[in-house]
Design an enzyme around this catalytic site. Structure first.
Site, PDB file in Angstrom:
ATOM      1  NE  ARG A 149      -7.311   4.371   5.222  1.00  0.00           N
ATOM      2  CZ  ARG A 149      -6.539   5.253   5.872  1.00  0.00           C
ATOM      3  NH1 ARG A 149      -6.831   5.613   7.097  1.00  0.00           N
ATOM      4  NH2 ARG A 149      -5.475   5.768   5.286  1.00  0.00           N
ATOM      5  CG  ASP A 181       3.414   1.272   9.617  1.00  0.00           C
ATOM      6  OD1 ASP A 181       3.608   1.546   8.419  1.00  0.00           O
ATOM      7  OD2 ASP A 181       3.088   2.115  10.467  1.00  0.00           O
ATOM      8  NE  ARG A 197       0.748  10.307  10.667  1.00  0.00           N
ATOM      9  CZ  ARG A 197       0.160   9.305  10.015  1.00  0.00           C
ATOM     10  NH1 ARG A 197      -0.974   8.824  10.476  1.00  0.00           N
ATOM     11  NH2 ARG A 197       0.669   8.811   8.916  1.00  0.00           N
ATOM     12  CE  LYS A 213      -1.752   1.498   4.061  1.00  0.00           C
ATOM     13  NZ  LYS A 213      -1.460   2.904   4.407  1.00  0.00           N
ATOM     14  CG  ASN A 214       2.248   2.701   3.519  1.00  0.00           C
ATOM     15  OD1 ASN A 214       1.094   2.998   3.197  1.00  0.00           O
ATOM     16  ND2 ASN A 214       2.613   2.488   4.761  1.00  0.00           N
ATOM     17  CB  CYS A 251      -5.031  10.023  11.730  1.00  0.00           C
ATOM     18  SG  CYS A 251      -3.473   9.261  12.155  1.00  0.00           S
TER      19      CYS A 251
HETATM   20  C1  EPZ Z   1       4.230   6.938   6.563  1.00  0.00           C
HETATM   21  O1  EPZ Z   1       3.436   7.923   7.169  1.00  0.00           O
HETATM   22  C2  EPZ Z   1       3.324   5.723   6.403  1.00  0.00           C
HETATM   23  N1  EPZ Z   1       2.195   6.055   5.519  1.00  0.00           N
HETATM   24  C3  EPZ Z   1       2.806   5.272   7.775  1.00  0.00           C
HETATM   25  O2  EPZ Z   1       2.037   4.096   7.583  1.00  0.00           O
HETATM   26  C4  EPZ Z   1       4.018   4.947   8.657  1.00  0.00           C
HETATM   27  O3  EPZ Z   1       3.561   4.600   9.945  1.00  0.00           O
HETATM   28  C5  EPZ Z   1       4.950   6.156   8.735  1.00  0.00           C
HETATM   29  O4  EPZ Z   1       5.335   6.574   7.405  1.00  0.00           O
HETATM   30  C6  EPZ Z   1       6.216   5.860   9.525  1.00  0.00           C
HETATM   31  O5  EPZ Z   1       6.891   4.789   8.940  1.00  0.00           O
HETATM   32  C7  EPZ Z   1       2.404   6.069   4.177  1.00  0.00           C
HETATM   33  O6  EPZ Z   1       3.507   5.832   3.702  1.00  0.00           O
HETATM   34  C8  EPZ Z   1       1.222   6.394   3.327  1.00  0.00           C
HETATM   35  P1  EPZ Z   1       6.203  10.256   8.689  1.00  0.00           P
HETATM   36  P2  EPZ Z   1       3.988   9.448   7.200  1.00  0.00           P
HETATM   37  O7  EPZ Z   1       6.062  11.543   7.938  1.00  0.00           O
HETATM   38  O8  EPZ Z   1       4.868   9.705   6.044  1.00  0.00           O
HETATM   39  C9  EPZ Z   1       6.718  13.619  11.988  1.00  0.00           C
HETATM   40  C10 EPZ Z   1       0.246   2.643   7.878  1.00  0.00           C
HETATM   41  O9  EPZ Z   1      -0.148   2.064   8.882  1.00  0.00           O
HETATM   42  N2  EPZ Z   1       6.559  14.592  10.897  1.00  0.00           N
HETATM   43  O10 EPZ Z   1       7.346   9.367   8.363  1.00  0.00           O
HETATM   44  O11 EPZ Z   1       2.820  10.344   7.424  1.00  0.00           O
HETATM   45  C11 EPZ Z   1       5.438  12.848  12.271  1.00  0.00           C
HETATM   46  O12 EPZ Z   1       4.627  13.570  13.180  1.00  0.00           O
HETATM   47  C12 EPZ Z   1       0.653   4.090   7.957  1.00  0.00           C
HETATM   48  O13 EPZ Z   1       0.372   2.127   6.740  1.00  0.00           O
HETATM   49  C13 EPZ Z   1       6.670  15.955  11.181  1.00  0.00           C
HETATM   50  O14 EPZ Z   1       6.881  16.359  12.331  1.00  0.00           O
HETATM   51  O15 EPZ Z   1       4.867   9.431   8.516  1.00  0.00           O
HETATM   52  C14 EPZ Z   1       5.941  11.553  12.866  1.00  0.00           C
HETATM   53  O16 EPZ Z   1       6.184  11.762  14.259  1.00  0.00           O
HETATM   54  C15 EPZ Z   1       0.383   4.664   9.342  1.00  0.00           C
HETATM   55  N3  EPZ Z   1       6.522  16.869  10.173  1.00  0.00           N
HETATM   56  C16 EPZ Z   1       7.298  11.349  12.177  1.00  0.00           C
HETATM   57  O17 EPZ Z   1       7.635  12.607  11.576  1.00  0.00           O
HETATM   58  C17 EPZ Z   1       6.292  16.472   8.871  1.00  0.00           C
HETATM   59  O18 EPZ Z   1       6.190  17.353   7.977  1.00  0.00           O
HETATM   60  C18 EPZ Z   1       7.253  10.287  11.078  1.00  0.00           C
HETATM   61  O19 EPZ Z   1       6.159  10.592  10.243  1.00  0.00           O
HETATM   62  C19 EPZ Z   1       6.185  15.083   8.599  1.00  0.00           C
HETATM   63  C20 EPZ Z   1       6.325  14.167   9.626  1.00  0.00           C
END
Ligand code: EPZ
Length: 421
Positions: free
Chosen positions: A400, A308, A122, A22-23, A117
């Site tokens: 999803r 995850d 996020r 998915k990702n 969420c």
């Molecule tokens: C991706 O989410 C995945 N989703 C998530 O999978 C996964 O849990 C996550 O990466 C971590 O591996 C997809 O790829 C569609 P991040 P993402 O930006 O990109 C902070 C699932 O279950 N952050 O890597 O949204 C954020 O708050 C889903 O399949 C900022 O502060 O996660 C978090 O603490 C859930 N500012 C950390 O970084 C930003 O601009 C990591 O988030 C962006 C992120």
């Protein structure tokens, strides 16, 4: 709302084919916006998030055709608007992934802020600040990101946090930018690499793939050259079914997967007592008749243990021998499955971002509620091993991210059925 009813007590065994990730599918589908010619993508998982992404691209005027083998052909030449509306973004945060490609190819994007969420706030501040550094003019008003740009300019970006979709958005922004972009502290998740490989197949010039420094030499256009690209197998779906085999003390073989993307998870399953054998595209887990041993987990960006997979290991620790400490370092609220498992008799104490799991001999089935994608999967896993019946409500979360979960678990001998609303 559909529910799943699971009757515990069966040792899972048998073989299963893993679906596409998915990702990886979500960013690759967004990346088709960068190319003028039609592009064909294969190994697409049959998931609600994919449907949402197709709606998102379709409402921009883009032509999508899907065949019975779940190959999708995307033709972005008919695009009429550069917008990701709130009603779609609120159901799938990953819609933010159209921001980078729209801005890079068309110089304009109006994308609803994804909002938070269940698992955390996020934010997307790193996405926005980095695009501004590349020359975009971005205003956030009334819940929307309004972005405009001439040709984006390549530059050095040092990301203050490792962000998967942030890295992906910036990769897609950089491929058509003027000059060279260097992304330091880039995410190294396999899904990021899959996107980079897809972009390079379309003529992008990305080096440093699989590392935390990505260098992108901007080109004037990408060319699909009638390519077909198959999405990488889903490592989290793989890990979830491996835990299903372990928690039920069974023996499962998963095919069409990538063991090399799961080292941290396989190490922890071996520590729990599983015998793991692997080939190029398959993994076999043998926990036949053995109670898992508790393991300590600390989530962190790839290649460390994936957040995850945290909920799934919390479920396994809840019936394991001994005490397992689970520390969640990526998201601020990713233990909502714990209170549901406690209702099934799990002995888990929460202390800020740490769960102390004291393994019980037996869980008891109960009605529980899914709150987010991976938490829902962990409740199904707990139900597989609990005494009696477990009813999991709000399983739209599961749909999803898991392709035909009840069919796949039934294929392994699980007793699970869907109760339509
Ligand atoms: C991706 O989410 C995945 N989703 C998530 O999978 C996964 O849990 C996550 O990466 C971590 O591996 C997809 O790829 C569609 P991040 P993402 O930006 O990109 C902070 C699932 O279950 N952050 O890597 O949204 C954020 O708050 C889903 O399949 C900022 O502060 O996660 C978090 O603490 C859930 N500012 C950390 O970084 C930003 O601009 C990591 O988030 C962006 C992120």
């Amino acid at each position: 709302m559909d529910k799943l009813i699971i009757t515990g007590g069966t040792q899972l065994s048998g073989e299963l084919r893993i679906s596409g990730a998915k990702n990886a599918a979500l960013p690759v589908l967004a990346a088709t916006l960068l190319c003028e010619e039609p592009v064909s993508i294969g190994n697409i998982p049959h998931l609600h998030d994919i449907t949402t992404t197709m709606q998102l691209l379709g409402q921009m005027g883009i032509q999508l055709t899907i065949d019975e083998k779940m190959n999708i052909e995307v033709d972005s030449s008919t695009i009429t608007k550069y917008e990701a509306p709130y009603d779609l973004v609120k159901t799938m945060r990953a819609s933010i992934l159209v921001l980078g490609p729209l801005l890079s190819r068309f110089g304009e994007a109006n994308v609803s802020l994804p909002g938070g969420c269940a698992i955390g706030t996020r934010p997307v501040d790193i996405h926005i600040e980095s695009l501004i550094k590349m020359g975009a003019d971005i205003k956030v008003e009334a819940g929307y990101i309004h972005a405009k740009a001439g040709r984006l300019k390549g530059c050095k970006l040092v990301l203050e946090k490792v962000t998967v979709t942030g890295t992906e958005n910036l990769l897609m922004a950089a491929v058509l930018a003027e000059g060279v972009t260097v992304i330091e502290n880039a995410a190294k998740e396999p899904e990021v690499s899959d996107l980079a490989l897809f972009l390079n197949k379309m003529g992008a010039k990305i080096t440093g793939i699989d590392t935390d420094v990505l260098t992108i030499e901007g080109v004037s256009k990408l060319d699909a050259k009638n390519i077909h690209y198959d999405i990488l197998p889903d490592r989290i779906e793989t890990g979830t079914y491996l835990v299903a085999g372990a928690i039920t003390r069974g023996k499962v073989k998963l095919k069409n997967t990538r063991p090399d993307t799961l080292d941290a998870v396989l190490d922890k399953l071996r520590e729990a007592g599983a015998t793991i054998t692997t080939g190029d595209d398959w993994i076999e887990l043998d926990m036949y008749g053995k109670r898992p041993k508790a393991v300590n987990i600390r989530t962190a960006p790839y290649p460390a243990f994936p957040t995850d997979m945290q909920a799934q290991f919390t479920a396994m620790n809840s019936i394991a021998e001994g005490v397992g400490i689970i520390t969640e370092t990526v998201f601020e609220n990713r233990f909502m499955h714990v209170q549901e498992m406690q209702r099934m008799g799990a002995d888990i104490q929460l202390e800020s971002n740490t769960a102390i799991c004291k393994g019980s001999e037996q869980l008891t089935g109960a009605p529980v509620m899914a709150t987010d994608l991976r938490a829902s999967a962990s409740l199904v896993l707990a139900g597989l091993v609990a005494k009696g019946e477990t009813l999991v409500d709000r399983i739209y979360h599961i749909d999803r991210g898991y392709d035909h979960i009840e069919e796949k678990l039934a294929q392994l001998g699980g007793t699970i059925k869907r109760i339509p609303k």
